[in-house]
Write a protein that holds these residues in place. Structure first.
Motif, mmCIF file in Angstrom:
data_model
loop_
_atom_site.group_PDB
_atom_site.id
_atom_site.type_symbol
_atom_site.label_atom_id
_atom_site.label_comp_id
_atom_site.label_asym_id
_atom_site.label_seq_id
_atom_site.Cartn_x
_atom_site.Cartn_y
_atom_site.Cartn_z
ATOM 1 N N LEU A 35 0.824 -1.204 0.000
ATOM 2 C CA LEU A 35 0.000 0.000 0.000
ATOM 3 C C LEU A 35 0.859 1.255 0.000
ATOM 4 C CD1 LEU A 35 -2.860 1.261 0.268
ATOM 5 C CD2 LEU A 35 -2.577 1.095 2.752
ATOM 6 N N ALA A 36 2.003 1.198 0.681
ATOM 7 C CA ALA A 36 2.866 2.379 0.800
ATOM 8 C C ALA A 36 3.751 2.590 -0.414
ATOM 9 C CB ALA A 36 3.732 2.255 2.052
ATOM 10 N N THR A 37 4.058 1.522 -1.156
ATOM 11 C CA THR A 37 5.047 1.646 -2.235
ATOM 12 C C THR A 37 4.470 1.583 -3.639
ATOM 13 O OG1 THR A 37 5.468 -0.759 -2.122
ATOM 14 C CG2 THR A 37 6.874 0.701 -0.781
ATOM 15 N N LYS A 38 3.296 1.000 -3.789
ATOM 16 C CA LYS A 38 2.734 0.852 -5.136
ATOM 17 C C LYS A 38 1.789 1.993 -5.478
ATOM 18 C CE LYS A 38 3.059 -4.183 -5.487
ATOM 19 N NZ LYS A 38 2.321 -5.452 -5.714
ATOM 20 N N GLY A 39 1.659 2.240 -6.772
ATOM 21 C CA GLY A 39 0.733 3.253 -7.231
ATOM 22 C C GLY A 39 -0.703 2.769 -7.149
ATOM 23 N N LYS A 40 -1.645 3.691 -7.319
ATOM 24 C CA LYS A 40 -3.061 3.365 -7.179
ATOM 25 C C LYS A 40 -3.494 2.286 -8.159
ATOM 26 C CE LYS A 40 -7.636 5.494 -7.095
ATOM 27 N NZ LYS A 40 -8.406 6.755 -7.254
ATOM 28 N N ASN A 41 -3.001 2.321 -9.367
ATOM 29 C CA ASN A 41 -3.390 1.351 -10.392
ATOM 30 C C ASN A 41 -2.739 -0.011 -10.190
ATOM 31 O OD1 ASN A 41 -4.981 3.303 -11.666
ATOM 32 N ND2 ASN A 41 -3.266 4.015 -12.947
ATOM 33 N N GLU A 42 -1.737 -0.086 -9.328
ATOM 34 C CA GLU A 42 -1.033 -1.346 -9.094
ATOM 35 C C GLU A 42 -1.514 -2.071 -7.842
ATOM 36 O OE1 GLU A 42 3.425 -0.671 -10.650
ATOM 37 O OE2 GLU A 42 2.872 0.625 -8.957
ATOM 38 N N LEU A 43 -2.383 -1.446 -7.065
ATOM 39 C CA LEU A 43 -2.797 -2.013 -5.787
ATOM 40 C C LEU A 43 -3.625 -3.283 -5.966
ATOM 41 C CD1 LEU A 43 -3.790 1.191 -3.763
ATOM 42 C CD2 LEU A 43 -1.730 -0.214 -3.493
ATOM 43 N N ASP A 44 -3.368 -4.256 -5.105
ATOM 44 C CA ASP A 44 -4.137 -5.500 -5.062
ATOM 45 C C ASP A 44 -5.190 -5.342 -3.953
ATOM 46 O OD1 ASP A 44 -5.173 -8.017 -4.778
ATOM 47 O OD2 ASP A 44 -3.235 -9.049 -4.708
ATOM 48 N N PHE A 45 -6.404 -4.949 -4.340
ATOM 49 C CA PHE A 45 -7.435 -4.649 -3.346
ATOM 50 C C PHE A 45 -7.900 -5.907 -2.609
ATOM 51 C CE2 PHE A 45 -7.739 -0.861 -6.042
ATOM 52 C CZ PHE A 45 -7.751 0.124 -5.072
ATOM 53 N N THR A 46 -7.825 -7.048 -3.270
ATOM 54 C CA THR A 46 -8.199 -8.294 -2.589
ATOM 55 C C THR A 46 -7.281 -8.535 -1.400
ATOM 56 O OG1 THR A 46 -8.944 -9.232 -4.691
ATOM 57 C CG2 THR A 46 -8.571 -10.759 -2.866
#
Length: 616
Positions: A35-46
């Motif tokens: 959550l701290a290092t990835k961009g919004k489009n790269e986040l794994d919400f699951t």
């Protein structure tokens, strides 16, 4: 534990005890790092939603157990009259293990199945497929697995652990050996993995399906019926597709019927539906709230005590209340409850017990000890106590006992003001002072000729000193003012000021300081007569519990502790109320009146109550 524990009975992390949650730490930390290092489009919400979802499941279960305990205590729509005991609470204290297992498996699947990282919030086709896979393969396979678990070989090694709970609570639904949970998870994975692999899964279908399982599990294991008739009247076939609490309750009382998971359809198809299913459903819905014979009126003490109520944390309430590191994390909720209690305008039911045919209930005034010390709160608290007494009288209760500070002399003259206001009151008001005196007297070692008395002066203090003098025991005090006041109440014997502090028995009340305790000789026995126990300052001395007695085995549904008292111990006021009802004593014991000390002690022993042991 099952009668003949089989392979993989214990959970792998059982040796970790309360530190078992650490097994999720690496996964959770990885999620926070992402959550701290990835961009919004790269986040794994699951992956990110797994930890919040696990916390929501724990809250979901806690809400169910609190509601269930309150409703079953009321008696309204109750299904089975038997109660639970400490053994069941201990057995079910690991109900969160299955949540940890869900978390581990969810993190593993999230890390190994790439499709989970790009799931949409919702897909209608995935939700439909999940429902169909559950209604078909999951329900049908569960039915036969459940029947197999009732075969004597598997039952004795696994499923008997679950059936040790004849009267179920919501969390009883997940109390199984580890191996049995693995089998259930394989079943419930069918809709989850099925939709993942065919590309129709969504966040709503995955997390929603597990929430549905929790909902139905909790509902089915409540000991009260609340599903109304009208849905079955509008759509009669619904009885084959949705079970009710009374349907599954029969499985725990009859064992060889009603095997279905959530859909009774397969029981009807294979002829395993219990014949009394419909009758029990009807009778449970019609059942009205109980009217107690005896009411014990207590109140909240420390801010953490709100979680110690029987309707709070089950395992916490089953042990004497003590400061634990884990409760520190609950202080925001604790103090929020203190603030909210100011506006709550009625007592609430927290527990019911049975002693033979005598129906007992405990009601709680939603005020804390610190509020009892505030003069501006006094009128409001007295109003709540008065309303509780009137309600008990209207409901036909024989006795209401005033516990803890509800019988404070400063507040209401030990309940005396209520008797003056309502001289025709049929319900007898009891403060338990006579039994408290008897317990103190019988805690003194035989052969004692002198005791040291220290504590705030009160009705109980004067009664104890008078009884000691009557028994020929000299009473010594710290202060001359105490001596003068106590001497005025004794008809025989004497009260003297102690100068040497050599007495080996101290009878103490509120106000005992650490410095005073340090003056006592080694091995001194401290016997408190206060409502709250003194703070222990000595490791080389013995401390009795506050006036209390151990309940007889015949007193049922006792599965919580009275704050700092040991299991099955009851305060003197609570026991006294029960004794007044058992003996049919048609007198009040409050205000200035004191009941016959020897008579109430003899009655307590005769009815199976026993003195508590020395506090450790």
């Amino acid at each position: 534990m099952a009668t003949k524990p089989g392979l993989l009975t214990d959970w792998p992390w059982k040796p970790l005890g309360s530190f078992k949650y650490i097994i999720l730490a690496p996964w959770a930390m990885h999620s926070f790092y992402s959550l701290a290092t990835k961009g919004k489009n790269e986040l794994d919400f699951t992956n990110l939603l797994i930890l919040p979802f696990l916390l929501s499941r724990a809250l979901h279960n806690q809400i169910w157990i609190s509601i269930s305990r309150h409703r079953t205590a009321q008696g309204k729509n109750r299904i089975v009259d038997r109660g639970i005991e400490f053994e069941q609470v201990d057995r079910e204290s690991n109900w969160d293990d299955q949540i940890l297992l869900t978390g581990i498996l969810s993190y593993v699947i999230s890390s190994t199945v790439s499709a989970t990282s790009t799931l949409p919030a919702w897909r209608t086709d995935g939700a439909v497929i999940t429902a169909l896979l559950h209604a078909g393969p999951v329900e049908y396979l569960y039915y036969w697995l459940h029947r197999a678990l009732h075969h004597h070989y598997l039952y004795s090694r696994y499923h008997s652990h679950h059936h040790s709970s004849i009267v179920t609570e919501p969390i009883s639904s997940v109390i199984h050996p580890f191996a049995e949970h693995i089998a259930y998870f394989l079943l419930f994975a069918i809709p989850l993995l099925g939709t993942l692999f065919n590309g129709t899964a969504s966040l709503a279908s995955l997390f929603g399906y597990i929430t549905y399982i929790d909902l139905m599990n909790n509902m089915g294991h409540c000991n009260f019926e609340f599903i109304p008739k009208w849905p079955f009247s509008i759509f009669p076939p619904l009885k084959y597709f949705m079970y009710t609490p009374s349907f599954h309750s029969l499985h725990h009382t009859q064992f060889r019927s009603n095997y279905s998971l959530f859909m009774p359809l397969y029981d009807y198809i294979h002829g395993t539906t219990d014949k009394s299913t419909d009758a029990l459903y009807e009778s449970s819905l019609e059942r009205r709230p109980e009217s107690p014979d005896v009411v014990h009126l207590t109140h909240l003490t420390t801010p953490e005590s709100v979680f110690h109520l029987p309707v709070g944390f089950a395992s916490f309430a089953s042990r004497p209340q003590e400061s634990k590191w884990s409760t520190c994390f609950m202080w925001p909720l604790s103090w929020l409850s203190v603030m909210l209690s100011v506006i709550y305008d009625g007592t609430f039911l927290v527990e019911r017990n049975l002693l033979g045919k005598l129906k007992l209930q405990t009601w709680t005034v939603p005020r804390y000890s610190i509020q009892y010390a505030l003069k501006w709160q006094g009128q409001g608290i007295n109003t709540l106590i008065e309303e509780a007494i009137i309600e008990a009288d209207v409901r036909g209760s024989k006795v209401i006992s005033l516990g803890l500070l509800n019988q404070s002399e400063e507040l209401n003259r030990s309940g005396g003001i209520f008797i003056e206001r309502y001289p025709k009151l049929k319900t007898k008001v009891v403060d338990g002072s006579s039994l408290a005196v008897a317990i103190v007297l019988n805690s003194i070692p035989k052969g004692t000729t002198e005791i040291l008395f220290r504590g705030a002066l009160s009705k109980l203090a004067f009664a104890i000193v008078s009884a000691l003098s009557h028994h020929g025991i000299q009473v010594a005090t710290f202060y001359e003012t105490e001596m003068l006041k106590l001497s005025a109440t004794t008809e025989e014997g004497e009260v003297v000021v102690s100068k040497s502090y050599t007495q080996n028995v101290w009878i103490v009340g509120d106000g005992l300081s650490k410095d005073e305790q340090l003056k006592a000789p080694k091995g001194t026995l401290f016997i408190p007569f206060s409502h709250f126990p003194p703070k222990k300052a000595r490791d080389d001395a013995l401390y009795c519990h506050t006036p209390s007695m151990i309940a007889p085995p015949s007193l049922r549904n006792l599965h919580s502790c009275e704050n700092w008292l040991p299991r099955r111990a009851m305060s003197a006021a609570r026991v006294a109320g029960i004794l007044h009802a058992l003996e049919g004593w048609d007198v009040h014991e409050c205000g200035a009146s004191v009941f016959d000390v020897d008579k109430i002690w003899e009655a307590a022993i005769r009815h199976g109550f026993r003195p508590t042991t020395i506090s450790k």
